[in-house]
Design a protein around this motif. Structure first.
Motif, PDB file in Angstrom:
ATOM      1  N   UNK A  77       0.811  -1.225   0.000  1.00 12.01           N
ATOM      2  CA  UNK A  77       0.000   0.000   0.000  1.00 12.01           C
ATOM      3  C   UNK A  77       0.841   1.270   0.000  1.00 12.01           C
ATOM      4  N   UNK A  78       2.137   1.131   0.183  1.00  7.89           N
ATOM      5  CA  UNK A  78       3.030   2.286   0.199  1.00  7.89           C
ATOM      6  C   UNK A  78       3.923   2.313  -1.052  1.00  7.89           C
ATOM      7  N   UNK A  79       3.453   1.685  -2.120  1.00  8.67           N
ATOM      8  CA  UNK A  79       4.279   1.573  -3.328  1.00  8.67           C
ATOM      9  C   UNK A  79       4.645   2.945  -3.894  1.00  8.67           C
ATOM     10  N   UNK A  80       3.749   3.937  -3.771  1.00 12.29           N
ATOM     11  CA  UNK A  80       4.052   5.280  -4.256  1.00 12.29           C
ATOM     12  C   UNK A  80       5.250   5.894  -3.549  1.00 12.29           C
ATOM     13  N   UNK A  81       5.389   5.620  -2.256  1.00 10.43           N
ATOM     14  CA  UNK A  81       6.555   6.119  -1.516  1.00 10.43           C
ATOM     15  C   UNK A  81       7.828   5.441  -2.009  1.00 10.43           C
ATOM     16  N   UNK A  82       7.714   4.162  -2.382  1.00 11.49           N
ATOM     17  CA  UNK A  82       8.870   3.462  -2.939  1.00 11.49           C
ATOM     18  C   UNK A  82       9.275   4.083  -4.272  1.00 11.49           C
ATOM     19  N   UNK A  83       8.293   4.395  -5.118  1.00 17.92           N
ATOM     20  CA  UNK A  83       8.585   5.020  -6.410  1.00 17.92           C
ATOM     21  C   UNK A  83       9.319   6.343  -6.209  1.00 17.92           C
ATOM     22  N   UNK A  84       8.909   7.113  -5.188  1.00 19.70           N
ATOM     23  CA  UNK A  84       9.548   8.407  -4.925  1.00 19.70           C
ATOM     24  C   UNK A  84      11.055   8.272  -4.757  1.00 19.70           C
ATOM     25  N   UNK A  85      11.497   7.166  -4.175  1.00 20.99           N
ATOM     26  CA  UNK A  85      12.923   6.956  -3.938  1.00 20.99           C
ATOM     27  C   UNK A  85      13.693   6.648  -5.222  1.00 20.99           C
ATOM     28  N   UNK A  86      12.966   6.320  -6.297  1.00 18.81           N
ATOM     29  CA  UNK A  86      13.619   5.948  -7.542  1.00 18.81           C
ATOM     30  C   UNK A  86      13.438   6.985  -8.645  1.00 18.81           C
ATOM     31  N   UNK A 146      -3.684   7.500  -5.236  1.00 18.51           N
ATOM     32  CA  UNK A 146      -2.952   7.846  -4.013  1.00 18.51           C
ATOM     33  C   UNK A 146      -1.452   7.719  -4.238  1.00 18.51           C
ATOM     34  N   UNK A 147      -1.058   6.748  -5.061  1.00 16.04           N
ATOM     35  CA  UNK A 147       0.373   6.525  -5.332  1.00 16.04           C
ATOM     36  C   UNK A 147       0.987   7.723  -6.054  1.00 16.04           C
ATOM     37  N   UNK A 148       0.210   8.371  -6.907  1.00 14.09           N
ATOM     38  CA  UNK A 148       0.714   9.559  -7.591  1.00 14.09           C
ATOM     39  C   UNK A 148       0.976  10.680  -6.601  1.00 14.09           C
ATOM     40  N   UNK A 149       0.044  10.892  -5.675  1.00 17.62           N
ATOM     41  CA  UNK A 149       0.260  11.888  -4.614  1.00 17.62           C
ATOM     42  C   UNK A 149       1.521  11.554  -3.819  1.00 17.62           C
ATOM     43  N   UNK A 150       1.639  10.292  -3.402  1.00 12.75           N
ATOM     44  CA  UNK A 150       2.766   9.870  -2.566  1.00 12.75           C
ATOM     45  C   UNK A 150       4.095  10.063  -3.287  1.00 12.75           C
ATOM     46  N   UNK A 151       4.126   9.668  -4.560  1.00  7.76           N
ATOM     47  CA  UNK A 151       5.371   9.764  -5.327  1.00  7.76           C
ATOM     48  C   UNK A 151       5.793  11.212  -5.504  1.00  7.76           C
ATOM     49  N   UNK A 152       4.836  12.107  -5.757  1.00  6.52           N
ATOM     50  CA  UNK A 152       5.161  13.523  -5.948  1.00  6.52           C
ATOM     51  C   UNK A 152       5.720  14.128  -4.671  1.00  6.52           C
ATOM     52  N   UNK A 153       4.998  13.980  -3.562  1.00  4.94           N
ATOM     53  CA  UNK A 153       5.448  14.578  -2.307  1.00  4.94           C
ATOM     54  C   UNK A 153       6.768  13.970  -1.845  1.00  4.94           C
ATOM     55  N   UNK A 154       6.890  12.665  -1.990  1.00  7.37           N
ATOM     56  CA  UNK A 154       8.125  12.009  -1.596  1.00  7.37           C
ATOM     57  C   UNK A 154       9.302  12.467  -2.419  1.00  7.37           C
ATOM     58  N   UNK A 155       9.104  12.595  -3.740  1.00  5.45           N
ATOM     59  CA  UNK A 155      10.178  13.056  -4.620  1.00  5.45           C
ATOM     60  C   UNK A 155      10.658  14.443  -4.228  1.00  5.45           C
ATOM     61  N   UNK A 156       9.716  15.349  -3.962  1.00  7.97           N
ATOM     62  CA  UNK A 156      10.102  16.724  -3.632  1.00  7.97           C
ATOM     63  C   UNK A 156      10.950  16.760  -2.360  1.00  7.97           C
ATOM     64  N   UNK A 157      10.514  16.078  -1.308  1.00 12.85           N
ATOM     65  CA  UNK A 157      11.249  16.103  -0.048  1.00 12.85           C
ATOM     66  C   UNK A 157      12.606  15.409  -0.172  1.00 12.85           C
ATOM     67  N   UNK A 158      12.635  14.253  -0.818  1.00 14.34           N
ATOM     68  CA  UNK A 158      13.900  13.536  -0.973  1.00 14.34           C
ATOM     69  C   UNK A 158      14.884  14.325  -1.833  1.00 14.34           C
ATOM     70  N   UNK A 159      14.393  15.000  -2.857  1.00 17.11           N
ATOM     71  CA  UNK A 159      15.264  15.826  -3.703  1.00 17.11           C
ATOM     72  C   UNK A 159      15.827  16.994  -2.914  1.00 17.11           C
ATOM     73  N   UNK A 160      14.982  17.614  -2.094  1.00 19.90           N
ATOM     74  CA  UNK A 160      15.454  18.735  -1.278  1.00 19.90           C
ATOM     75  C   UNK A 160      16.535  18.284  -0.300  1.00 19.90           C
ATOM     76  N   UNK A 161      16.375  17.107   0.277  1.00 23.52           N
ATOM     77  CA  UNK A 161      17.409  16.588   1.184  1.00 23.52           C
ATOM     78  C   UNK A 161      18.714  16.355   0.434  1.00 23.52           C
ATOM     79  N   UNK A 162      18.614  15.846  -0.765  1.00 24.62           N
ATOM     80  CA  UNK A 162      19.823  15.563  -1.545  1.00 24.62           C
ATOM     81  C   UNK A 162      20.543  16.847  -1.935  1.00 24.62           C
TER      82      UNK A 162
END
Length: 348
Positions: A77-86, A146-162
């Motif tokens: 159920x958290x697959x969108x968060x996994x996509x964000x990391x990739x 929901x996965x699209x929402x998760x991937x977008x938000x996750x990508x933004x935060x992870x990119x900012x950390x990087x």
């Protein structure tokens, strides 16, 4: 099932997402031990989408179907968060590279807002400032998974950390979709901040002080190069987007010193009156777009030490340096020279 093949979509009724996004989903599937080629086939998507071409587009409805198949196979159920990391900056082509070269996270956010249409036409993002906080608020044009929402938000935060700092955290995160039955744990682990569900819109709240810190990977030349590319791709992607088309023509004609409403209208095969009417429907005008585009370009050019103030003057279509300096002071509150000095000090 008929396969979706790469297309250069001209129909404004077909909302699309950049094909490179599929690469991140493919990597996330492989990370979960799933044969991504089989999943893409089941979702009716041709393997030719696994390439980095900003004009290869996936309909938003097809993306939702792909995610459904992914969930059926991974039971995650958290697959969108996994996509964000990739999601790599290259998956977003010019937009991604421009984000990576931004001077600070505020510039990162501004580029995300300005060019997000290149990544997806399913929504737009706006910046809302409230005291010491800045929100990135998503306005959806259609239903998304929901996965699209998760991937977008996750990508933004992870990119900012990087780009900024590994310890960077948002103030809070909001999602439109409900919380998974399994709980909010993985969200809190990734975002390291309070997470709310069933909200009015997806939203990321950040501290303004974090957004103003200089980034070590900043490069004004590269950022400007990819800004221009993103503008041109957006204009090609949606020929009905008159604002993006006018911006692109302004960027093209400014260095020639002949950037008039009549010339831009002629290039678009419409009359100046029709151009002005079309722009008024978007609550803007040619002069407003000209001024805004010059302002954006000026801030970028002045940070490029290889360009003299005289060169920048003519790149922006001004007749002399004094006119440019007056305009720049109106935009930024300081002279071009002082702005350049401040930028160098911030990046030292």
């Amino acid at each position: 099932m008929q396969k979706i093949t790469p297309s250069r979509v001209d129909n404004p009724a077909v909302l699309t997402t950049i094909g490179g996004y599929a690469l991140a989903i493919s990597r996330a599937l492989e990370h979960n031990g799933v044969d991504s080629a089989r999943i893409f086939q089941a979702a009716g998507i041709a393997p030719s989408f696994l390439k980095n071409d900003p004009m290869s587009r996936l309909p938003v409805a097809t993306m939702a179907r792909l995610y459904k198949v992914c969930l059926d196979v991974t039971h995650n159920p958290y697959f969108g968060l996994t996509v964000a990391k990739f999601i790599h900056v290259s998956n977003l082509h010019a937009l991604g590279y421009a984000l990576a070269a931004s001077s600070n996270l505020m510039a990162f956010c501004q580029r995300l807002v300005r060019f997000f249409k290149l990544a997806s036409q399913a929504c737009e993002i706006e910046i809302v400032e409230n005291g010491d906080e800045v929100s990135l608020r998503v306005r959806l044009f259609t239903s998304v998974s929901a996965e699209t929402e998760d991937a977008l938000m996750g990508f933004v935060v992870l990119s900012m950390r990087q780009l900024y700092h590994a310890d960077f955290n948002p103030v809070r995160v909001a999602f439109l979709h409900p919380m998974p039955r399994e709980g909010a744990g993985p969200y809190e682990k990734l975002f390291r901040a309070p997470v709310d569900f069933d909200q009015a819109a997806p939203e990321l709240v950040l501290l303004k002080s974090d957004l103003q810190q200089p980034l070590t990977g900043a490069c004004a030349e590269l950022a400007q190069l990819h800004d221009n590319l993103a503008n041109s791709y957006i204009a090609r992607l949606d020929k009905h987007d008159v604002v993006s088309t006018v911006r692109q023509k302004i960027i093209e004609y400014l260095p020639n010193g002949d950037c008039s409403r009549d010339k831009v209208a002629a290039a678009m095969c419409i009359s100046p009156t029709t151009l002005q009417f079309k722009l008024s429907q978007h609550e803007t005008s040619f002069n407003e777009l000209l001024d805004a585009t010059r302002k954006e370009l000026a801030a970028s050019y002045v940070q490029q030490s290889t360009l003299s103030i005289t060169e920048i003057t003519f790149l922006l279509g001004f007749s002399d340096s004094s006119n440019f300096t007056r305009a720049f002071k109106r935009w930024e509150g300081v002279s071009p020279s002082d702005y350049r000095k401040d930028s160098k000090t911030a990046g030292a």
